[in-house]
Design an enzyme around this catalytic site. Structure first.
Site, PDB file in Angstrom:
ATOM      1  N   SER A   1       0.820  -1.218   0.000  1.00 48.62           N
ATOM      2  CA  SER A   1       0.000   0.000   0.000  1.00 48.62           C
ATOM      3  C   SER A   1       0.852   1.266   0.000  1.00 48.62           C
ATOM      4  O   SER A   1       2.012   1.261   0.410  1.00 48.62           O
ATOM      5  CB  SER A   1      -0.913   0.021   1.231  1.00 48.62           C
ATOM      6  OG  SER A   1      -1.649  -1.166   1.318  1.00 48.62           O
TER       7      SER A   1
HETATM    8  N1  SAH Z   1      -0.947  -5.023   3.942  1.00 51.59           N
HETATM    9  C1  SAH Z   1      -0.224  -5.325   2.727  1.00 51.59           C
HETATM   10  C2  SAH Z   1      -1.024  -4.919   1.505  1.00 51.59           C
HETATM   11  C3  SAH Z   1      -1.184  -6.107   0.640  1.00 51.59           C
HETATM   12  S1  SAH Z   1      -2.368  -6.023  -0.671  1.00 51.59           S
HETATM   13  C4  SAH Z   1       1.176  -4.720   2.743  1.00 51.59           C
HETATM   14  O1  SAH Z   1       1.499  -3.989   3.682  1.00 51.59           O
HETATM   15  O2  SAH Z   1       1.977  -5.019   1.848  1.00 51.59           O
HETATM   16  C5  SAH Z   1      -3.666  -7.019   0.003  1.00 51.59           C
HETATM   17  C6  SAH Z   1      -3.349  -8.464   0.260  1.00 51.59           C
HETATM   18  O3  SAH Z   1      -4.561  -9.064   0.743  1.00 51.59           O
HETATM   19  C7  SAH Z   1      -2.925  -9.282  -0.952  1.00 51.59           C
HETATM   20  O4  SAH Z   1      -1.687  -9.864  -0.717  1.00 51.59           O
HETATM   21  C8  SAH Z   1      -4.026 -10.323  -1.094  1.00 51.59           C
HETATM   22  O5  SAH Z   1      -3.565 -11.594  -1.523  1.00 51.59           O
HETATM   23  C9  SAH Z   1      -4.583 -10.409   0.323  1.00 51.59           C
HETATM   24  N2  SAH Z   1      -5.950 -10.909   0.471  1.00 51.59           N
HETATM   25  C10 SAH Z   1      -7.028 -10.665  -0.323  1.00 51.59           C
HETATM   26  N3  SAH Z   1      -8.118 -11.313   0.160  1.00 51.59           N
HETATM   27  C11 SAH Z   1      -7.720 -11.986   1.278  1.00 51.59           C
HETATM   28  C12 SAH Z   1      -8.382 -12.842   2.215  1.00 51.59           C
HETATM   29  N4  SAH Z   1      -9.691 -13.170   2.106  1.00 51.59           N
HETATM   30  N5  SAH Z   1      -7.661 -13.347   3.236  1.00 51.59           N
HETATM   31  C13 SAH Z   1      -6.341 -13.058   3.378  1.00 51.59           C
HETATM   32  N6  SAH Z   1      -5.670 -12.261   2.521  1.00 51.59           N
HETATM   33  C14 SAH Z   1      -6.340 -11.725   1.482  1.00 51.59           C
END
Ligand code: SAH
Length: 219
Positions: A70
């Site tokens: 993000s």
């Molecule tokens: N917080 C992260 C942002 C990652 S983007 C950072 O600091 O880098 C969002 C992430 O959520 C992705 O990796 C995606 O695979 C995950 N995601 C999406 N749906 C999900 C779910 N139901 N359970 C767990 N992870 C999920």
């Protein structure tokens, strides 16, 4: 910059990080604890080396598998939104991704529980936490729609993928706890802050955001 063109070390230095912190402050992040956590967390270690020279720009960056780390401003805003007066106890994050947001939370909470549905991303985030000595982060390759029932209730819950907020997450929020999530609002997502009080759930909108989708099942 003759003679200093190698490896982009200048771009990942503390000076560059400090510039990002100042920019976040100018954009309205006022909580010193949040700024300090960003100051002390090397974001360049959470992205691929090929793009690490861009790590202190205030933008989202690709982390593979179609996912993103993000934008620092959004990380700071969400962190500020869940922080109360004191230190947090237990925090749950849905969507570990690179692990950057969890690493920020780990400086402000006793324990961070974070789930990721893509096994490959979960494993590399876990390795990063280990290498960086962040021993208060617990990771799982699991669908975050279920929350993490065995560790509930949580003082804060952060969802870092956009969609409908699952009921399980409301249920696993402690009284006085705060949930922050990008909720689907038609063509865009609205970042919402939901506080559980003795009277129920109080909802506040923090602004439009754009996250990758919250998906069901494992990969
Ligand atoms: N917080 C992260 C942002 C990652 S983007 C950072 O600091 O880098 C969002 C992430 O959520 C992705 O990796 C995606 O695979 C995950 N995601 C999406 N749906 C999900 C779910 N139901 N359970 C767990 N992870 C999920």
């Amino acid at each position: 910059m003759a003679g200093r063109a190698h490896s982009g070390i200048g771009m990942t230095s503390e000076g560059t990080r400090e510039r990002l912190v100042r920019r976040l402050h100018d954009k309205g992040i006022s909580d010193e604890r949040v700024l300090e956590a960003i100051r002390n967390t090397p974001r360049h270690l959470f992205v691929d080396e090929a793009i690490s020279s861009r790590a202190y720009e205030d933008t989202a960056l690709p982390i593979g598998r179609g996912q993103t780390i993000s934008q620092p401003f959004v990380v700071a805003m969400m962190t500020q939104a869940v922080l109360g007066e004191g230190r947090l106890g237990k925090v749950l994050e849905i969507g570990t991704g690179s692990g950057y947001q969890a690493a920020i939370l780990a400086r402000l909470a006793d324990k961070v529980f974070t789930t990721e549905r893509i096994g490959e991303l979960q494993r590399s985030a876990r390795q990063r936490f280990h290498r960086m000595g962040l021993h208060n982060i617990y990771t799982r390759h699991a669908d975050g729609m279920e929350g993490w029932p065995s560790q509930a209730p949580f003082d804060a819950i952060m969802v870092t993928a956009g969609g409908r907020i699952p009921d399980s997450l409301y249920e696993q929020l402690a009284e006085g706890g705060v949930l922050v999530a990008p909720e689907d609002a038609g063509p865009y997502q609205q970042l919402v802050r939901i506080e559980r009080t003795a009277r129920g759930f109080e909802r506040e909108e923090l602004g439009a955001v754009s996250f990758v989708p919250l998906l069901q099942g494992l990969e």
